[in-house]
Design an enzyme around this catalytic site. Structure first.
Site, PDB file in Angstrom:
ATOM      1  N   THR A 169     -60.212  47.662 -11.609  1.00  0.00           N
ATOM      2  CA  THR A 169     -60.817  48.614 -10.690  1.00  0.00           C
ATOM      3  C   THR A 169     -59.973  48.448  -9.446  1.00  0.00           C
ATOM      4  O   THR A 169     -59.196  47.504  -9.367  1.00  0.00           O
ATOM      5  CB  THR A 169     -62.287  48.205 -10.472  1.00  0.00           C
ATOM      6  OG1 THR A 169     -62.994  48.456 -11.671  1.00  0.00           O
ATOM      7  CG2 THR A 169     -62.973  48.915  -9.332  1.00  0.00           C
ATOM      8  N   GLY A 195     -63.498  43.680 -10.112  1.00  0.00           N
ATOM      9  CA  GLY A 195     -63.871  42.421 -10.760  1.00  0.00           C
ATOM     10  C   GLY A 195     -65.136  42.488 -11.579  1.00  0.00           C
ATOM     11  O   GLY A 195     -65.761  41.464 -11.829  1.00  0.00           O
ATOM     12  N   SER A 245     -71.298  47.586 -10.129  1.00  0.00           N
ATOM     13  CA  SER A 245     -71.243  46.434  -9.216  1.00  0.00           C
ATOM     14  C   SER A 245     -70.350  46.726  -8.007  1.00  0.00           C
ATOM     15  O   SER A 245     -70.259  45.899  -7.097  1.00  0.00           O
ATOM     16  CB  SER A 245     -70.688  45.204  -9.947  1.00  0.00           C
ATOM     17  OG  SER A 245     -71.548  44.842 -10.995  1.00  0.00           O
TER      18      SER A 245
HETATM   19  O1  DON Z   1     -68.723  49.831 -11.787  1.00  0.00           O
HETATM   20  C1  DON Z   1     -68.583  48.687 -12.224  1.00  0.00           C
HETATM   21  O2  DON Z   1     -69.282  47.762 -11.893  1.00  0.00           O
HETATM   22  C2  DON Z   1     -67.473  48.394 -13.211  1.00  0.00           C
HETATM   23  N1  DON Z   1     -67.142  49.605 -13.920  1.00  0.00           N
HETATM   24  C3  DON Z   1     -66.304  47.824 -12.482  1.00  0.00           C
HETATM   25  C4  DON Z   1     -65.207  47.402 -13.435  1.00  0.00           C
HETATM   26  C5  DON Z   1     -64.247  46.458 -12.828  1.00  0.00           C
HETATM   27  O3  DON Z   1     -64.371  46.077 -11.697  1.00  0.00           O
HETATM   28  C6  DON Z   1     -63.149  45.991 -13.710  1.00  0.00           C
HETATM   29  N2  DON Z   1     -62.126  45.355 -12.924  1.00  0.00           N
HETATM   30  N3  DON Z   1     -61.845  44.329 -12.584  1.00  0.00           N
END
Ligand code: DON
Length: 602
Positions: free
Chosen positions: A399, A491, A471
Site C-alpha cells: 500500500t 502494512g 486499517s
Molecule cells: O485497507 C487495508 O487495510 C489493506 N487493504 C491495506 C493493505 C496493505 O497495507 C498492504 N501493504 N503493506
C-alpha cells in the site's frame, strides 16, 4: 537477528532505561529530515514526490499536489500507487478546516457473503486475492476528483500532466521496482496484460530499462479531458466491464456507474504532552485505524513511556495493541451498514477500564482477552453495541502513504492501495492494475482473511455496495493549534501499530522527524498471539520480552531491492511523514528509508 558490524550504527531511540539495549539503525539511513522553507512532498518514489513539488511550484496548493502525486504514483509505483484501487485522504487546511475523503472500494452488486467459499465449505484462499473475482469497485479516480473539486485550485488536466508525461515518455526502472516485478512475476505472468506491460512480454525488465505505459497514458488523458465520468461511465468503464465479463469477474458497468466517494467527519482527540496541547486528527470508519489509535493513545495517557530501548515501555504498548485489535475485530465495519460504537471506543473512561486489564509485569494470553464493552463517561458499561463474534493472518505488500505540506500550511495525509502488491495482478486493457480489496472483507465468517490473518466479525461480511474494513490511517497532528506532523503508513494491520508508534515518537518522545521514522517498530494484533519486532531491536529486548511470556517473531517481510541486507533486515510499514519545525516553521520531510522513500521540498 539484529545486524551488527559496519553496516549499522547505534542510536539512542530515547534517553532513559537502557535495560533493553540500544536499537541498531543502518548507517545508510538518513539521520536528519530534509528541510525546506516552503513545501514538502514525501512519498515512496522520487518521481512521485517530484510530481507533487512540480505542482506546488506552479502555484498549486497541497491538495492539487496530492492529487498530482497520487496519479503520478499510479504510473511509477505500480505495486501500490493506483487508479484501480481505493483509499483515504485527510486534508487540513491552513484556516483550520478539515475534510476526510473516503474513496474506499465497494463490493460489486453481484458479490455475496459466501462467494469465496467452495462447495466443500472451505475458503478458496486464492479467489479473494488474485484474478478478476477479487476485484472491488475502484474508488481512487472519483475520490481524487472530489478532493480536487472541493479544496484544489487547479484543473484535473493540469494536475494529471506529470502522470501523463511519465506514462507516455516512460521512466527508468529502479532496482526496487525491478526486484518487485521479479518477486511478483509468478502472479503477473498469469494475466496477458500484466505479462506484456510489467514483464516486458516475458523478457523481464532489469533496473535501468525504461517502462512506458501507452494504454495508461491514454486512459489518464481521457480522465484529464472528461473527468472521473470517463472512468465510471465512459470509455474506461466500458473497457473494464467488458473485460470483467469475459474473464469471470463480477464487476459491472452498473457497479462503476453507482460508485460514490464519501466525505466523512474527521476523528479528533486532545492530549497534553511535553508542556504542549496536542490534537490528533485521524481517519473515521470504514478505517479501523483512527478509532484504534485514539483508543490506544487514551489507554497510554497515564503510562510513563521511556523509549523503545525500555522493555517496560514496549510491553505496555504491546499490551495496548493487543486490546485495541480485539476491539477492532469485534466492532469495526462499514459505518453505512453497521453500528460502530465510535464514541465509546474513543472515550477516555472506557480506555481507563481497558488499560486496567493490563498486567504490568507479564504478557496476557490473547485467549483471555476479548473485546471490551465500549461506553462514554457516565453511561453504563452494558449499554451500546454487543461485541460481534470474530474469526483471524500477515502483512502483504503493498500500500502506499504520502504526505504533503504547502507554503501556506495546508496539509494532506493520504494512504491508498491495491491491497496486495500489484493488487489482483490483473492489468486491464485500459493499462492499469486492479485491486484485490475483496480480501479485506470477512471472506468466510469464522475464518481469518487470506492476506493478513486478521480476526474480523460478521459485520464486515461481503455484501453489495459495502466497503471492506480498512486499517489505512492517514493522520495529522496539531501542536498548540498549529500544524505539527503529517503521518500514515502501509502494512495491513501493522498500519495501525506503525502509525501509532510514529505519533508516540513525535508527540510523546519529541524525537526529531527522521528519528521518529527510523526508530524500530513492533506490532501485536491480538491473534496470532505474538509480538512482531523489527530486526533493529537488540537480542536483549527479545529476551526481555520472552521472559515476560511473549512469543516473539522478528520482522515481517523482506525488502528484495536490498538484496542480502533486505533478507536480514525485516521491516514493517513505510511511513512518509512531514514534521513542522516549531521554531523556524520549516517543513521536515522524513521519508522511510526501509524501502528508499523520497522527501522533496523547496
Ligand atoms: O485497507 C487495508 O487495510 C489493506 N487493504 C491495506 C493493505 C496493505 O497495507 C498492504 N501493504 N503493506
Amino acid at each position: 537477528m539484529a545486524t551488527t558490524g559496519p553496516l549499522v550504527t547505534r542510536i539512542v531511540a530515547q534517553s532513559g532505561a537502557k535495560t533493553g539495549g540500544l536499537a541498531e539503525i543502518p548507517k545508510s539511513w538518513p539521520k536528519q529530515a530534509v528541510r525546506a522553507a516552503h513545501g514538502m512532498v514525501v512519498t515512496d518514489e522520487e518521481l512521485g514526490s517530484q510530481a507533487g513539488v512540480e505542482i506546488l511550484k506552479r502555484g498549486g496548493n497541497a491538495v492539487d499536489a496530492a492529487v498530482a502525486t497520487a496519479f503520478a504514483l499510479a504510473v511509477v509505483e505500480p505495486t501500490a500507487g493506483n487508479i484501480g484501487g481505493g483509499g483515504f485522504m485527510l486534508v487540513r487546511l491552513a484556516d483550520g478546516k478539515t475534510t476526510f475523503f473516503d474513496y474506499r472500494e465497494t463490493a460489486p452488486g453481484k458479490a455475496s457473503r459466501d462467494m469465496y467459499v467452495r462447495k466443500d465449505g472451505k475458503l478458496d484462499e486464492e479467489a479473494s486475492v488474485i484474478g478478476y473475482r477479487s476485484v472491488a469497485v475502484p474508488g481512487t479516480v472519483a475520490g481524487l476528483e472530489l478532493a480536487l473539486k472541493t479544496h484544489g485550485t487547479m484543473k484535473l488536466g493540469d494536475v494529471l500532466a506529470p502522470a501523463i508525461r511519465l506514462a507516455e515518455e516512460g521512466f527508468t526502472i529502479s532496482e526496487k521496482l525491478a526486484a518487485e516485478l521479479e518477486e511478483e512475476s509468478p502472479g503477473l505472468q498469469t494475466f496477458p496484460g500484466s505479462n506484456r506491460i510489467f514483464l516486458n512480454n516475458g523478457q523481464r525488465f532489469k533496473a535501468g530499462d525504461m517502462l512506458r505505459q501507452p494504454e495508461l497514458a491514454a486512459t489518464l488523458k481521457r480522465i484529464a479531458k472528461n473527468g472521473a465520468a470517463d472512468f465510471y461511465r465512459g470509455e474506461t468503464a466500458k473497457v473494464l466491464a467488458e473485460e470483467m465479463a469475459k474473464n469471470g469477474g463480477i464487476l459491472s458497468l452498473q457497479d462503476l456507474a453507482n460508485y460514490k466517494p464519501k466525505v466523512r467527519e474527521v476523528l479528533r482527540a486532545r492530549y497534553d504532552s511535553g508542556g504542549h496541547s496536542w490534537e490528533v486528527l485521524t481517519s473515521p470508519p470504514p478505517s479501523s485505524g483512527g478509532v484504534a489509535i485514539l483508543e490506544a493513545l487514551n489507554m497510554l495517557k497515564e503510562v510513563p513511556l521511556k523509549g523503545w530501548d525500555d522493555p517496560q515501555s514496549v510491553h505496555m504498548v504491546a499490551e495496548t495493541m493487543r486490546r485495541i485489535f480485539a476491539d477492532r475485530a469485534a466492532y469495526l465495519a462499514d459505518p453505512d451498514y453497521a453500528e460502530v460504537p465510535v464514541a465509546g471506543l474513543t472515550d477516555p473512561c472506557y480506555a481507563k477500564e481497558r488499560a486496567a486489564t493490563i498486567d504490568h509485569t507479564k504478557a496476557t494470553s490473547s485467549k483471555t482477552v476479548s473485546a471490551g464493552t465500549p461506553h462514554v463517561c457516565g453511561a453504563s458499561a452494558s449499554s451500546g453495541v454487543a461485541p460481534r463474534p470474530v474469526a483471524s493472518r500477515l502483512e502483504g505488500r503493498h500500500t502506499t502513504h504520502f504526505s504533503v505540506v504547502d507554503t501556506a500550511g495546508n496539509a494532506v495525509a493520504s494512504t491508498y492501495t491495491l491491497n496486495d502488491s500489484f493488487g489482483s495482478h490483473v492489468t486491464c486493457a485500459a493499462g492499469f492494475l486492479l485491486n484485490d480489496e475483496m480480501d479485506d472483507f470477512t471472506t468466510q465468517p469464522g475464518v481469518p482473511n487470506s492476506l493478513f490473518e486478521l480476526m474480523q466479525s460478521d459485520a464486515n461480511a461481503i455484501a453489495p455496495g459495502h466497503r471492506p474494513l480498512s486499517s489505512m490511517t492517514p493522520t495529522i497532528l496539531l501542536r498548540d493549534g498549529k500544524l505539527s506532523f503529517v503521518t500514515g503508513s502501509p502494512g495491513g494491520p501493522a498500519i495501525i501499530s506503525v502509525t501509532l508508534l510514529s505519533i508516540i515518537n513525535w508527540m510523546r518522545f519529541g524525537m526529531e522527524a527522521q528519528g521518529a521514522i527510523n526508530a524500530p517498530r513492533f506490532h501485536h494484533q491480538w491473534f496470532p498471539d505474538r509480538i512482531r519486532m523489527e530486526a533493529e531491536f537488540p537480542l536483549s529486548m527479545e529476551q526481555a520480552l520472552r521472559a515476560r511470556g511473549y512469543e516473539v517473531e522478528r520482522g515481517w517481510y523482506e525488502t528484495p531491492s536490498l538484496g542480502n541486507e533486505g533478507k536480514l533486515r525485516k521491516h514493517m510499514g513505510l511511513v512518509n511523514a512531514v514534521g513542522i519545525d516549531p521554531q523556524t516553521g520549516e517543513r521536515l520531510g522524513a521519508a522511510d528509508p526501509r524501502d528508499r522513500g523520497s522527501a522533496v521540498g523547496y
